[in-house]
Write a protein that holds these residues in place. Structure first.
Motif, mmCIF file in Angstrom:
data_model
loop_
_atom_site.group_PDB
_atom_site.id
_atom_site.type_symbol
_atom_site.label_atom_id
_atom_site.label_comp_id
_atom_site.label_asym_id
_atom_site.label_seq_id
_atom_site.Cartn_x
_atom_site.Cartn_y
_atom_site.Cartn_z
ATOM 1 N N ASP A 248 68.235 -15.606 7.907
ATOM 2 C CA ASP A 248 67.203 -16.583 8.194
ATOM 3 C C ASP A 248 67.368 -17.747 7.211
ATOM 4 O O ASP A 248 67.065 -17.626 6.022
ATOM 5 C CB ASP A 248 65.829 -15.907 8.019
ATOM 6 N N HIS A 249 67.865 -18.863 7.722
ATOM 7 C CA HIS A 249 68.157 -19.995 6.834
ATOM 8 C C HIS A 249 66.901 -20.631 6.251
ATOM 9 O O HIS A 249 66.985 -21.371 5.280
ATOM 10 C CB HIS A 249 69.008 -21.040 7.576
ATOM 11 N N ASP A 250 65.739 -20.354 6.851
ATOM 12 C CA ASP A 250 64.505 -20.889 6.257
ATOM 13 C C ASP A 250 64.102 -20.054 5.047
ATOM 14 O O ASP A 250 63.640 -20.565 4.041
ATOM 15 C CB ASP A 250 63.349 -20.870 7.275
ATOM 16 N N GLU A 251 64.277 -18.734 5.190
ATOM 17 C CA GLU A 251 63.891 -17.852 4.084
ATOM 18 C C GLU A 251 64.896 -17.920 2.937
ATOM 19 O O GLU A 251 64.534 -17.886 1.764
ATOM 20 C CB GLU A 251 63.779 -16.399 4.585
ATOM 21 N N TRP A 252 66.171 -17.985 3.309
ATOM 22 C CA TRP A 252 67.217 -17.928 2.286
ATOM 23 C C TRP A 252 67.862 -19.300 2.131
ATOM 24 O O TRP A 252 68.897 -19.573 2.735
ATOM 25 C CB TRP A 252 68.266 -16.873 2.662
ATOM 26 N N ASP A 253 67.213 -20.147 1.365
ATOM 27 C CA ASP A 253 67.730 -21.495 1.180
ATOM 28 C C ASP A 253 67.492 -21.927 -0.270
ATOM 29 O O ASP A 253 66.353 -22.174 -0.667
ATOM 30 C CB ASP A 253 66.991 -22.447 2.144
ATOM 31 N N PRO A 254 68.552 -22.001 -1.067
ATOM 32 C CA PRO A 254 68.336 -22.326 -2.488
ATOM 33 C C PRO A 254 67.701 -23.699 -2.698
ATOM 34 O O PRO A 254 67.129 -23.958 -3.752
ATOM 35 C CB PRO A 254 69.757 -22.293 -3.082
ATOM 36 N N GLU A 255 67.743 -24.525 -1.677
ATOM 37 C CA GLU A 255 67.162 -25.857 -1.827
ATOM 38 C C GLU A 255 65.626 -25.824 -1.720
ATOM 39 O O GLU A 255 64.937 -26.676 -2.276
ATOM 40 C CB GLU A 255 67.741 -26.781 -0.748
ATOM 41 N N LYS A 256 65.111 -24.799 -0.992
ATOM 42 C CA LYS A 256 63.654 -24.763 -0.780
ATOM 43 C C LYS A 256 62.996 -23.510 -1.353
ATOM 44 O O LYS A 256 61.786 -23.389 -1.325
ATOM 45 C CB LYS A 256 63.373 -24.793 0.738
ATOM 46 N N ASP A 257 63.804 -22.575 -1.820
ATOM 47 C CA ASP A 257 63.308 -21.264 -2.256
ATOM 48 C C ASP A 257 62.215 -21.389 -3.325
ATOM 49 O O ASP A 257 62.456 -21.925 -4.415
ATOM 50 C CB ASP A 257 64.512 -20.467 -2.814
ATOM 51 N N ALA A 258 61.023 -20.891 -3.020
ATOM 52 C CA ALA A 258 59.910 -21.008 -3.967
ATOM 53 C C ALA A 258 59.940 -19.909 -5.021
ATOM 54 O O ALA A 258 59.182 -19.952 -5.989
ATOM 55 C CB ALA A 258 58.584 -20.958 -3.203
ATOM 56 N N LYS A 452 79.560 -22.085 4.223
ATOM 57 C CA LYS A 452 79.663 -21.259 5.443
ATOM 58 C C LYS A 452 78.322 -21.210 6.171
ATOM 59 O O LYS A 452 77.271 -21.211 5.551
ATOM 60 C CB LYS A 452 80.088 -19.825 5.092
ATOM 61 N N ASP A 453 78.419 -21.156 7.479
ATOM 62 C CA ASP A 453 77.201 -21.139 8.289
ATOM 63 C C ASP A 453 76.930 -19.718 8.786
ATOM 64 O O ASP A 453 77.675 -19.196 9.614
ATOM 65 C CB ASP A 453 77.379 -22.096 9.476
ATOM 66 N N PHE A 454 75.888 -19.099 8.258
ATOM 67 C CA PHE A 454 75.525 -17.753 8.724
ATOM 68 C C PHE A 454 74.194 -17.773 9.461
ATOM 69 O O PHE A 454 73.445 -16.798 9.438
ATOM 70 C CB PHE A 454 75.468 -16.781 7.538
ATOM 71 N N SER A 455 73.887 -18.900 10.071
ATOM 72 C CA SER A 455 72.610 -18.987 10.776
ATOM 73 C C SER A 455 72.681 -18.145 12.053
ATOM 74 O O SER A 455 73.762 -17.751 12.501
ATOM 75 C CB SER A 455 72.288 -20.431 11.114
ATOM 76 N N TRP A 456 71.516 -17.908 12.640
ATOM 77 C CA TRP A 456 71.439 -17.024 13.793
ATOM 78 C C TRP A 456 71.864 -17.657 15.120
ATOM 79 O O TRP A 456 72.042 -16.958 16.107
ATOM 80 C CB TRP A 456 70.017 -16.459 13.918
ATOM 81 N N GLU A 457 72.009 -19.013 15.103
ATOM 82 C CA GLU A 457 72.245 -19.678 16.397
ATOM 83 C C GLU A 457 73.413 -19.078 17.195
ATOM 84 O O GLU A 457 73.280 -18.773 18.376
ATOM 85 C CB GLU A 457 72.509 -21.175 16.203
ATOM 86 N N THR A 458 74.548 -18.913 16.514
ATOM 87 C CA THR A 458 75.728 -18.398 17.220
ATOM 88 C C THR A 458 75.472 -16.994 17.750
ATOM 89 O O THR A 458 75.835 -16.670 18.890
ATOM 90 C CB THR A 458 76.940 -18.346 16.256
#
Ligand code: ADP
Length: 476
Positions: A248-258, A452-458
């Protein structure tokens, strides 16, 4: 397209491992892709306490072993429905306590598998596809062909195996509870060496079977990784595919991680240094060199024995080690002993702690994953996104998501080893530390992984095209 997703856990509602993450993300992705996907889950105590659920006004009756259980159906935002049965699910845990699995798990998940199908009719939802996950819903594809064939005989099912190591094995005495005739208790069907095997039901009866990485889809056909089901899986090989999980790129994002003390991104990773310093301080580590982390269940699958066998050597190389894990108490004790022996160099936090896990990924230079087997694995993908270079065993999803560093080309995203031994893990760590010593090379390696892109879209696209092919096949 209407899809019923049946799972015993899904994020954010109830989670014991990667299954919950996968189903939670799949649901999000399917809905974003325009699929009318509904999730059905048991109503656990924690879900009732933590989520504002609405009673749908619908009640169902579920037959298990000659008794009919009355169950109220609750919903969350109209897309997730929860089937209630206080007797089975109003408990502290999902499957069992540290003392062992709940003794009535067969009863509980027969109830849930039948309830998942009952609920469709009661709510007027008639799915084009039923997608089930792991042993807890293994009986669903079989019920679609038997007790529930009136509504589901023509509906294709997809059965996804997230971990073949957990099969839902119960004594033969559980057979009458299933409501299936004794003709189903044969090696061709759901018997497994004298026991009832729920996972096998899904493999035998699913219209198609998938698992969570391409390599694992091949590995489970072999005796080494097949947990006794490789023969059955080989007989269904043409209907078996591997679709990699994402994160989940929203949950696991070092740019936004609270949860981390300084955010960073691939274009500017300077904040990662502050995360490392904070983690070292939090853990009381005095090491100056590279920091290695590991996050995961403490089970034999995760290679804890191999890790234990290499810690002394890793420490002697000047590295620090932060370990987070919950599980097998023997492993917990052993890790406590090692961290006690290497005070200031090795820190072990027993238990499940999401915020701390985020800090470990952000603060570590290297993430260790010496798994014996790994159907997909999320930790290595998270680590790559957070700039922690994985050192992992070349198996399952680890082999599919990590590119072994090629020294001559200076390319790759991590370090892979094949033999399941402490010696091989140590060798790989040494290879990693050699590159770590060269700041320029290390930064290239870190950035390559972060890109690398590990998002769920693909993955979601692949699931949707698999559903479509099953629908085409069913119409023929
Ligand atoms: P599993 O085999 O347990 O499903 P995965 O690698 O697929 O392994 O997923 C594990 C997920 O659970 C990751 O998101 C990881 O960060 C998280 N996790 C595992 N153990 C812990 C723990 N003790 N504390 C916090 N998070 C954990």
């Amino acid at each position: 397209m209407k899809v019923l997703v049946a799972s015993s856990e899904a994020a954010p509602f109830a989670k014991t491992g990667g299954l919950a993450d996968a189903v939670g993300c799949l649901m999000k992705g399917l809905r974003a892709g325009g699929v009318d996907a509904r999730l059905v889950m048991p109503l656990y105590r924690s879900v009732r306490r933590n989520f504002p659920l609405k009673y749908t006004g619908t009640d169902i009756k579920v037959a298990v072993g000659g008794r009919k259980y009355a169950s109220r159906v609750f919903s969350y935002e109209g897309r997730v429905c929860f089937v209630e049965c206080g007797e089975f699910f109003d408990r502290q845990e999902l499957y069992g306590t540290p003392a062992g699995d709940y003794g009535d798990n067969a009863h509980r998940f027969i109830f849930f598998s039948r309830a998942a199908l009952e609920v469709c009719d009661a709510l007027g939802f008639s799915p084009d596809i039923v997608h089930c996950h792991d042993w807890q819903t293994g009986l669903v594809p079989l019920y679609m062909k038997t007790a529930f064939r009136r509504h589901f005989a023509k509906t294709p099912s997809l059965f996804t195996i997230h971990n073949l190591g957990y099969q839902g094995l119960f004594p033969a005495s559980a057979m009458p509870l299933t409501g299936l005739g004794s003709e189903y208790f044969t090696p061709e069907r759901i018997e497994f060496y004298g026991q009832v095997n729920f996972l096998k039901a899904g493999i035998v009866a699913g219209s198609a079977i998938s698992t969570v990485s391409m390599t694992y889809a091949r590995e489970i056909l072999t005796a080494e990784y097949g947990f006794g089901l490789d023969g059955v899986l080989r007989s269904r090989q043409k209907d078996l595919t591997g679709i990699l999980n994402g994160i989940d790129h929203d949950e696991w994002d070092p740019e936004k991680d609270a949860s981390i003390n300084q955010n960073y991104r691939r274009e500017d990773i300077s904040g990662k240094k502050a995360c490392k310093e904070r983690l070292l301080k939090e853990c009381g580590l005095k090491t100056k060199g590279p920091l290695l982390g590991a996050v995961g269940r403490l089970s034999a699958q995760k290679g804890v024995d191999v890790l234990l066998g290499s810690i002394d050597r890793i420490v002697s190389e000047g590295a620090g080690l932060v370990l987070l894990g919950k599980g097998d108490s023997a492993f917990e004790d052993a890790l406590k002993a090692v961290s006690g022996r290497h005070k200031g160099k090795v820190f072990f936090k027993p238990g499940y702690d999401e915020a701390f896990a985020h800090r470990v990924y952000a603060g570590s230079d290297i993430l260790l994953m010496p798994s014996r087997y790994e159907p997909c694995g999320l930790s290595q993908m998270i680590a790559l996104r957070y700039g922690a270079v994985p050192v992992a065993r070349r198996t399952g999803g680890l082999a599919d998501t990590i590119e072994d560093y090629a020294h001559l080309k200076g390319r790759g995203t991590g370090f892979l080893f094949s033999d399941y031994t402490p010696g091989c893990l140590k060798e790989s760590v040494k290879r990693a530390l050699c590159i770590y010593a060269d700041a320029g090379k290390w930064k290239r390696l870190v950035l390559e992984g972060m890109g690398k892109d590990f998002s769920w879209e693909t993955s979601v696209e692949k699931y949707i095209s698999l559903y479509e092919s099953l629908l085409r096949r069913a119409k023929r």
